[in-house]
Design a protein around this motif. Structure first.
Motif, short mmCIF file in Angstrom:
data_model
loop_
_atom_site.label_atom_id
_atom_site.label_comp_id
_atom_site.label_asym_id
_atom_site.label_seq_id
_atom_site.Cartn_x
_atom_site.Cartn_y
_atom_site.Cartn_z
N GLY A 39 43.04 42.84 56.78
CA GLY A 39 42.54 42.92 55.42
C GLY A 39 43.65 42.79 54.39
O GLY A 39 44.73 43.36 54.54
N VAL A 40 43.40 41.99 53.35
CA VAL A 40 44.30 41.87 52.20
C VAL A 40 43.49 42.23 50.96
O VAL A 40 42.42 41.65 50.73
CB VAL A 40 44.87 40.44 52.08
N ILE A 41 43.97 43.17 50.17
CA ILE A 41 43.22 43.66 49.02
C ILE A 41 43.05 42.56 47.98
O ILE A 41 44.01 41.87 47.62
CB ILE A 41 43.93 44.87 48.38
N ALA A 42 41.82 42.39 47.49
CA ALA A 42 41.55 41.42 46.44
C ALA A 42 42.41 41.72 45.22
O ALA A 42 42.56 42.88 44.82
CB ALA A 42 40.07 41.46 46.06
N SER A 43 42.99 40.68 44.64
CA SER A 43 43.89 40.87 43.50
C SER A 43 43.26 40.48 42.17
O SER A 43 43.61 41.06 41.14
CB SER A 43 45.18 40.06 43.71
N ASP A 44 42.35 39.52 42.16
CA ASP A 44 41.71 39.06 40.93
C ASP A 44 40.35 38.48 41.26
O ASP A 44 40.07 38.13 42.41
CB ASP A 44 42.54 37.99 40.23
N ALA A 45 39.51 38.37 40.23
CA ALA A 45 38.20 37.76 40.40
C ALA A 45 37.77 37.05 39.13
O ALA A 45 38.00 37.55 38.03
CB ALA A 45 37.15 38.79 40.81
N LEU A 46 37.17 35.89 39.31
CA LEU A 46 36.43 35.23 38.24
C LEU A 46 34.97 35.62 38.47
O LEU A 46 34.33 35.09 39.38
CB LEU A 46 36.58 33.71 38.32
N ALA A 47 34.47 36.54 37.70
CA ALA A 47 33.13 37.07 37.93
C ALA A 47 32.14 36.52 36.92
O ALA A 47 32.52 36.00 35.87
CB ALA A 47 33.16 38.60 37.87
N GLY A 48 30.86 36.62 37.25
CA GLY A 48 29.81 36.21 36.32
C GLY A 48 29.77 34.72 36.05
O GLY A 48 29.39 34.29 34.95
N LEU A 49 30.13 33.90 37.04
CA LEU A 49 30.04 32.46 36.86
C LEU A 49 28.58 32.03 36.75
O LEU A 49 27.69 32.67 37.30
CB LEU A 49 30.72 31.74 38.03
N SER A 50 28.33 30.93 36.05
CA SER A 50 26.95 30.50 35.81
C SER A 50 26.31 29.85 37.03
O SER A 50 25.08 29.73 37.10
CB SER A 50 26.92 29.51 34.64
N ALA A 51 27.13 29.42 37.98
CA ALA A 51 26.60 28.78 39.20
C ALA A 51 27.60 28.99 40.33
O ALA A 51 28.79 29.17 40.09
CB ALA A 51 26.38 27.28 38.95
N PRO A 52 27.12 28.97 41.58
CA PRO A 52 28.04 29.15 42.71
C PRO A 52 29.09 28.04 42.75
O PRO A 52 28.77 26.87 42.54
CB PRO A 52 27.10 29.06 43.93
N PRO A 53 30.34 28.38 43.01
CA PRO A 53 31.39 27.36 43.10
C PRO A 53 31.14 26.41 44.27
O PRO A 53 30.80 26.83 45.37
CB PRO A 53 32.66 28.18 43.34
#
Length: 379
Positions: A39-53
């Motif tokens: 496991g590697v701890i998540a460092s950042d997130a782009l959240a609330g995107l309008s559509a799945p990448p």
């Protein structure tokens, strides 16, 4: 950076596939147990995107590393976000895109970044430049139309090549488009300066390019093939344990002798679990597996739609690169970890940051390889 944003080959390949020194892969892949992911701890997130990448990649700033960009393609278009704080920088709306891949034309700080994205509605690739000053998207003419289904694609070049190549994976064939900049009056574009095709295994669904211009293919059974001028594909270069092999990327850089020697790892995503497996790019041996664990305000990744990765200096935590996974569901997002965090967790020796822009030419050398920016997009 706020810890929650709440937000790869050259012309030589076209001559006779990719070349460069290599360590021969074993004639048969040994059967071993699936690695236990670290496991590697998540460092950042782009959240609330309008559509799945549908695609994720990175653009490296010419001189301010933390102003580099993460670029995300989706059914809602193309968008870029600042690496330091996750703020949106530029957007191309109104186009449904499946995948994105970034490379560069020219060398050094003046090199022109080009993002290639596939528009399934039009059955054609769309090219967008990234302005080195404003960082806005620039519409570029010249994207090729494609007959038949596109399984995957990638861009890249050898360290000594000024122009990138677009590789398109179709059933049993790798389409190869050599790209070069062009100015037609006041319109900037990218022209196809050579087109070829080469047979590949019918299982291939995705590709990645290393810093020597060598292409790696990912099969739907986890097979990894290295495409060389003498490739026969009698046996895979390596095999991942992924039940749903959903992405492949290269993490590494050229060594001192330039394009002919590469140090790095091949990353393979299992979309069903979000697990990332790493393999040594020199001989294909397995290095281990990692997963993105939850942080205080960021959920863990238990399944993913796409993977993007870079070994370039992207600033701060990402001075040695980053790995990003796209997440579907009720809240589409991109979640990231630093590349050196994965390397440390797996005990993989660190390599110097990659320089995808290459070295600027010496004074007096030809320097007219840059696309002149026209009409940035920021809608």
């Amino acid at each position: 950076m706020n810890r929650v944003f709440v937000m790869a080959a050259g012309a030589a390949f076209l001559a006779a596939a990719a070349c460069g020194e290599r360590t021969d892969a074993p004639s048969a892949v040994e059967e071993v147990a699936a690695p236990e992911p670290v496991g590697v701890i998540a460092s950042d997130a782009l959240a609330g995107l309008s559509a799945p990448p549908t695609g994720v990649d990175f653009w490296t700033h010419p001189n301010v590393s933390f102003n580099s960009l993460i670029i995300v393609a989706s059914a809602d278009g193309l968008a870029s976000y600042n690496m330091e704080d996750g703020n949106e920088v530029s957007r191309v709306p109104g186009v449904s895109l499946n995948g994105v891949a970034v490379s560069y034309i020219g060398f050094g700080p003046l090199a022109a970044g080009v993002a290639a994205a596939f528009d399934e509605t039009q059955g054609a690739f769309q090219f967008y430049g990234v302005d080195n000053v404003s960082r806005l998207f620039l519409p570029l003419a010249g994207g090729p139309s494609i007959r038949g289904a596109v399984r995957g694609f990638c861009t890249g070049r050898a360290a000594t090549s000024p122009d990138p190549t677009l590789f398109v994976v179709q059933r049993g064939e790798l389409k190869i488009f050599n790209l070069t900049p062009v100015m037609n009056g006041e319109t900037a574009g990218v022209s196809i300066n050579g087109e070829a095709g080469t047979p590949i295994p019918e299982t291939a669904t995705a590709c990645a390019v290393d810093m020597a211009g060598v292409v790696y293919l990912l099969g739907n059974g986890g097979e990894i093939y290295r495409v060389d001028s003498d490739s026969a594909f009698d046996a895979p270069f390596a095999v991942a344990f992924a039940d749903d092999p959903d992405g492949i990327a290269f993490l590494g850089s050229s060594q001192a002798d330039g394009a002919s020697s590469v140090n790095g790892q091949i990353a393979v995503l299992d979309g069903d679990t979000g697990i990332i497996e790493l393999f040594d790019a020199r001989d294909g041996h397995a290095l281990g597996a990692a997963r993105i664990d939850a942080a205080d305000e960021i959920d863990a990744v238990t399944e993913a739609t796409v993977m993007g990765a870079s070994a370039a200096n992207l600033g701060g935590l990402y001075r040695d690169g980053a790995i990003a996974l796209g997440v579907d569901g009720e809240a589409p997002a991109v979640r990231m970890i630093p590349a050196n965090g994965v390397a440390n967790a797996l005990g993989v020796p660190a390599s110097p940051p990659a320089n995808p822009r290459g070295q600027a030419p010496a004074r007096g050398e030809d320097n007219n390889l840059i696309i002149n920016p026209i009409a940035p997009i920021n809608e």
